[in-house]
Structure formats: C-alpha cells, structure tokens
Design a protein around this motif. Structure first.
Motif, short mmCIF file in Angstrom:
data_model
loop_
_atom_site.label_atom_id
_atom_site.label_comp_id
_atom_site.label_asym_id
_atom_site.label_seq_id
_atom_site.Cartn_x
_atom_site.Cartn_y
_atom_site.Cartn_z
N TRP A 72 0.85 -1.18 0.00
CA TRP A 72 0.00 0.00 0.00
C TRP A 72 0.88 1.23 0.00
CZ3 TRP A 72 -3.25 1.67 4.84
CH2 TRP A 72 -4.28 2.54 4.44
N GLY A 73 0.38 2.36 -0.49
CA GLY A 73 1.12 3.60 -0.40
C GLY A 73 2.30 3.71 -1.34
N MET A 74 2.27 3.01 -2.48
CA MET A 74 3.36 3.10 -3.46
C MET A 74 3.23 4.36 -4.30
SD MET A 74 3.68 -0.79 -4.91
CE MET A 74 1.96 -0.88 -5.38
N GLY A 75 4.33 4.71 -4.98
CA GLY A 75 4.32 5.71 -6.03
C GLY A 75 4.58 5.02 -7.35
N SER A 76 4.30 5.71 -8.46
CA SER A 76 4.51 5.08 -9.77
C SER A 76 4.82 6.14 -10.82
CB SER A 76 3.25 4.31 -10.20
OG SER A 76 2.12 5.18 -10.23
N ALA A 77 5.47 5.71 -11.90
CA ALA A 77 5.83 6.61 -12.99
C ALA A 77 6.10 5.78 -14.23
CB ALA A 77 7.06 7.44 -12.63
N SER A 78 6.16 6.45 -15.37
CA SER A 78 6.45 5.73 -16.62
C SER A 78 7.38 6.56 -17.50
CB SER A 78 5.16 5.41 -17.38
OG SER A 78 4.53 6.61 -17.80
N THR A 79 8.19 5.86 -18.28
CA THR A 79 9.04 6.47 -19.29
C THR A 79 8.82 5.69 -20.58
OG1 THR A 79 10.98 5.05 -18.98
CG2 THR A 79 10.72 6.91 -17.45
N SER A 80 9.58 6.01 -21.62
CA SER A 80 9.45 5.27 -22.88
C SER A 80 10.02 3.86 -22.77
CB SER A 80 10.16 6.02 -24.01
OG SER A 80 11.54 6.16 -23.73
N THR A 81 10.80 3.59 -21.70
CA THR A 81 11.43 2.27 -21.57
C THR A 81 11.03 1.50 -20.32
OG1 THR A 81 13.35 3.27 -20.45
CG2 THR A 81 13.47 3.01 -22.86
N ALA A 83 7.99 1.07 -16.90
CA ALA A 83 6.88 1.41 -16.02
C ALA A 83 7.37 1.09 -14.61
CB ALA A 83 5.64 0.60 -16.35
N ILE A 84 7.31 2.07 -13.73
CA ILE A 84 8.01 1.97 -12.44
C ILE A 84 7.04 2.09 -11.27
CG2 ILE A 84 9.81 2.99 -10.99
CD1 ILE A 84 10.90 4.26 -13.67
N TYR A 103 8.80 -2.54 -15.04
CA TYR A 103 8.43 -3.43 -16.14
C TYR A 103 8.94 -2.84 -17.45
CZ TYR A 103 5.30 -5.66 -12.79
OH TYR A 103 4.78 -6.29 -11.69
N THR A 104 9.51 -3.68 -18.29
CA THR A 104 10.02 -3.26 -19.60
C THR A 104 8.90 -3.33 -20.63
OG1 THR A 104 10.63 -5.50 -20.29
CG2 THR A 104 12.25 -4.27 -18.95
N PRO A 105 9.12 -2.81 -21.85
CA PRO A 105 8.09 -2.90 -22.88
C PRO A 105 7.64 -4.32 -23.19
CG PRO A 105 9.69 -1.25 -23.49
CD PRO A 105 10.24 -1.94 -22.27
N GLU A 309 -6.52 4.44 -3.91
CA GLU A 309 -5.10 4.55 -3.63
C GLU A 309 -4.26 3.51 -4.37
OE1 GLU A 309 -3.99 5.17 0.44
OE2 GLU A 309 -5.84 6.21 0.90
N MET A 310 -4.67 3.20 -5.59
CA MET A 310 -3.86 2.31 -6.43
C MET A 310 -2.64 3.07 -6.94
SD MET A 310 -6.67 0.37 -8.80
CE MET A 310 -7.40 1.90 -9.37
N ALA A 311 -1.57 2.35 -7.21
CA ALA A 311 -0.46 2.90 -7.99
C ALA A 311 -0.82 2.70 -9.46
CB ALA A 311 0.84 2.17 -7.67
N SER A 312 -0.56 3.69 -10.28
CA SER A 312 -0.94 3.60 -11.68
C SER A 312 0.12 4.25 -12.54
CB SER A 312 -2.30 4.27 -11.90
OG SER A 312 -2.33 5.55 -11.32
N THR A 313 0.31 3.70 -13.73
CA THR A 313 1.31 4.25 -14.65
C THR A 313 0.99 3.79 -16.06
OG1 THR A 313 3.68 4.54 -15.00
CG2 THR A 313 2.93 2.32 -14.43
N SER A 314 1.76 4.26 -17.02
CA SER A 314 1.54 3.94 -18.43
C SER A 314 2.77 3.29 -19.02
CB SER A 314 1.21 5.21 -19.22
OG SER A 314 0.11 5.88 -18.68
N LEU A 315 2.55 2.45 -20.02
CA LEU A 315 3.64 1.83 -20.78
C LEU A 315 3.14 1.64 -22.20
CD1 LEU A 315 6.50 0.67 -20.62
CD2 LEU A 315 5.49 -1.57 -20.17
#
Length: 326
Positions: A72-81, A83-84, A103-105, A309-315
């Motif tokens: 619980w309580g994570m952070g998240s982010a994404s780049t072109s390479t 998903a964190i 996670y990689t592509p 309170e989900m962590a969410s990101t894009s890939l």
C-alpha cells in the motif's frame, strides 16, 4: 475538422444513455473502403496525431510485485522504456519500503532499490530522470518528509538529492510535462497544502501558482500540453497547468470525480480508474472512465472491484494499475 472519439464498452458495464458510438473514417481507396486507425495533421512542419480508432481494453495480469504480501502507499511513474512502481509499505503493519519494481516494454519485471524508504511519495519521471519526493517515513500521518531524490532512469541505481519541497508532505500528486516534473498539493502533519512546485531537467526547483483549494486524494496525469490534477476528498477541483507553468481555469470536469483514483494515459486517452467517494473516501465501484483530447467521457471494461489509492502508470498503449484498498 473535429472528430469526437469514444471508447467502446466491454463486459457488463454499460455507458450512460446518450454516449456516442465510436466513429470510423473509411475513405475509398481504389474503390475499396479502408478503415483509418490513426490520422495526422501537419503543425509547424511536424506530423501531429489528431485522431485514433484505438480503444482501451484490459490486456491481462502481469507478474506480481515481490512485496512479501499486499503493498500500500506506493508511487509510480512511466518512461518510454520502463513502467516503475516505488516505495510503499506492507498493508498489515509493515515498515516503509525502499524497493523499486519496474516493467520493460516486453512486460518483464525487474527490481532495485532507492536510498530512502517512503510511504505515499510524490513520484514522476521524464525519459531521463525519476523523481520521488516527500512521503511518510512511517505509517503515521505525523511523519511527512520534504526530501527529494532524483534517479537516473537508464540504470535506476544512480541518484542525487535535489532541493527539498517547501513543506513536508505525503500523498502529493506529481506529473512529468515537457521535461519538467510538477508536484502539487499533499498532506502535511496537521492539514493539507496548496503548494505547487516544478523541477526542471537540471533539478532546479521553482514555485507555481497554488491550487485553488486544499484537499488530499488528488491524482494527476500529463497530456501532450497540460498537467491535469483531479479528484480529491471534500474538494474535487480540476487544476490544469501548461508546460510553461501557467495555470489555466476550466469549467468543472464532466466525468465522475473520485478520491484517490487510479490515473494514467493509455494511448490518446487519459484514464481514471475506480477510486473512493469524495465524501467518505471509502472504495467506490470499479468504473473505468477515459477522457479524449476533447474532454469527451467514455467507458472501458470495469475493474473486478472498486479500489482506491492504487499505484498507476503507463507503458506505451497500456495503462497499468496495481495495489490499492478494496
């Protein structure tokens, strides 16, 4: 030319009456109708996408985060390479974590660590820099931090310390926009803050126009032009900043407002997933709503259950949601 796009519904969830059907462009080529999946227009000598037939659908489940139980309580982010997913703590009274999962592509999972254990940090990334800021040092609201760490995205093991946030906060919203990372709001030891700051590519901090109202439970997503902060408990304001840091005012959002919703881009859409009610911050339903470039609301397949309170990101074309409270 303006083409309104919507997301085709799947599963049992039915969009409200009046939701438009997904349009198609079918030009005739050599006497045969062809379906156009993407269309571009020339702006300043560059091809810019202005329409897409893509729909948001559930891809499937990935390898779980190696958290020795629910996290619980994570952070998240994404780049072109990558998903964190970063930091967090064990839901059943565990300590703050300094883990990084990515996670990689090809959707393969990797792991490393960050120097500071945080709960509910503000996290965002450009293609070169991952920033994690603030958060709690332990599972009590009286322990917010103001420290800011910048990781090199290519390795995630190389990092530096940036100028601290002006106020120690947890659960601030953060997005990356045009090489800058914008951090907005958050919960202090005794209240909330309207502070908005930006870190540029060199790591220099600057202050932007504050939010219009204090509230926790916001989430943010960046489009090609704007940083959008939305949702929240008690005050569900829609706050928009341009890539120059200018704040603009818009009429209230037309989609269902939630506290701590999952928020991520999926191709040409901004997706807000589930979340809690804006009055009690308890888990709502699993509705997944998407917003087009024209701020048109549409619906994708619902989540199996409501979570906040989900962590969410894009890939790439995927929006990833993990963890949360049911």
């Amino acid at each position: 030319m303006k083409i309104i796009t919507t997301i085709a519904s799947e599963g049992e969830h039915t969009p409200p009456e009046g939701t438009p059907e997904e349009p198609e462009i079918t030009p005739s080529i050599k006497g045969v109708a062809r379906r156009v999946k993407k269309a571009y227009v020339g702006i300043g000598g560059k091809a810019r996408p202005f329409w897409s037939l893509s729909s948001v659908t559930k891809y499937g489940n990935l390898d779980s985060l190696n958290t020795s139980g629910a996290c619980w309580g994570m952070g998240s982010a994404s780049t072109s390479t990558k998903a964190i997913f970063i930091n967090g703590f064990g839901y059943t009274g565990g300590a703050a974590k300094n883990s990084i999962y990515y996670y990689t592509p090809s959707l393969t999972r990797g792991t490393t660590t960050t120097p500071t254990a945080r709960i509910w940090p503000a996290v965002a990334a450009t293609d070169t820099t991952l920033i994690t800021a603030g958060g709690l040092s332990s599972a009590t609201v009286s322990s917010p931090m103001s420290s800011v760490t910048a990781h090199n995205v290519s390795t995630l093991t190389s990092y530096s310390t940036l100028t601290s946030l002006p106020t120690a906060v947890s659960a601030a919203a953060a997005v990356a926009l045009d090489g800058n990372i914008i951090i907005a709001g958050g919960t202090t030891a005794s209240s909330f803050t309207t502070n908005v700051v930006s870190y540029n590519a060199a790591g220099t901090r600057s202050s932007l126009t504050p939010l219009s109202a204090i509230s926790n439970g916001r989430n943010g997503v960046a489009t090609d032009q704007y940083a959008i902060f939305n949702g929240g408990v008690a005050t569900a304001a829609l706050e928009i900043y341009t890539f120059t840091g200018t704040k603009i005012t818009m009429s209230p959002s037309t989609h269902r407002l939630r506290a701590w919703p999952g928020a991520a881009r999926a191709g040409d859409y901004v997706v807000f997933a589930s979340g809690g009610t804006t009055t009690t911050s308890t888990a709502g339903d699993g509705t997944v709503e998407a917003i087009s470039r024209d701020l048109v609301v549409s619906y994708a397949q619902s989540m199996p259950s409501g979570r906040l309170e989900m962590a969410s990101t894009s890939l790439g074309p995927f929006a990833l949601f993990s963890g949360g409270i049911s």
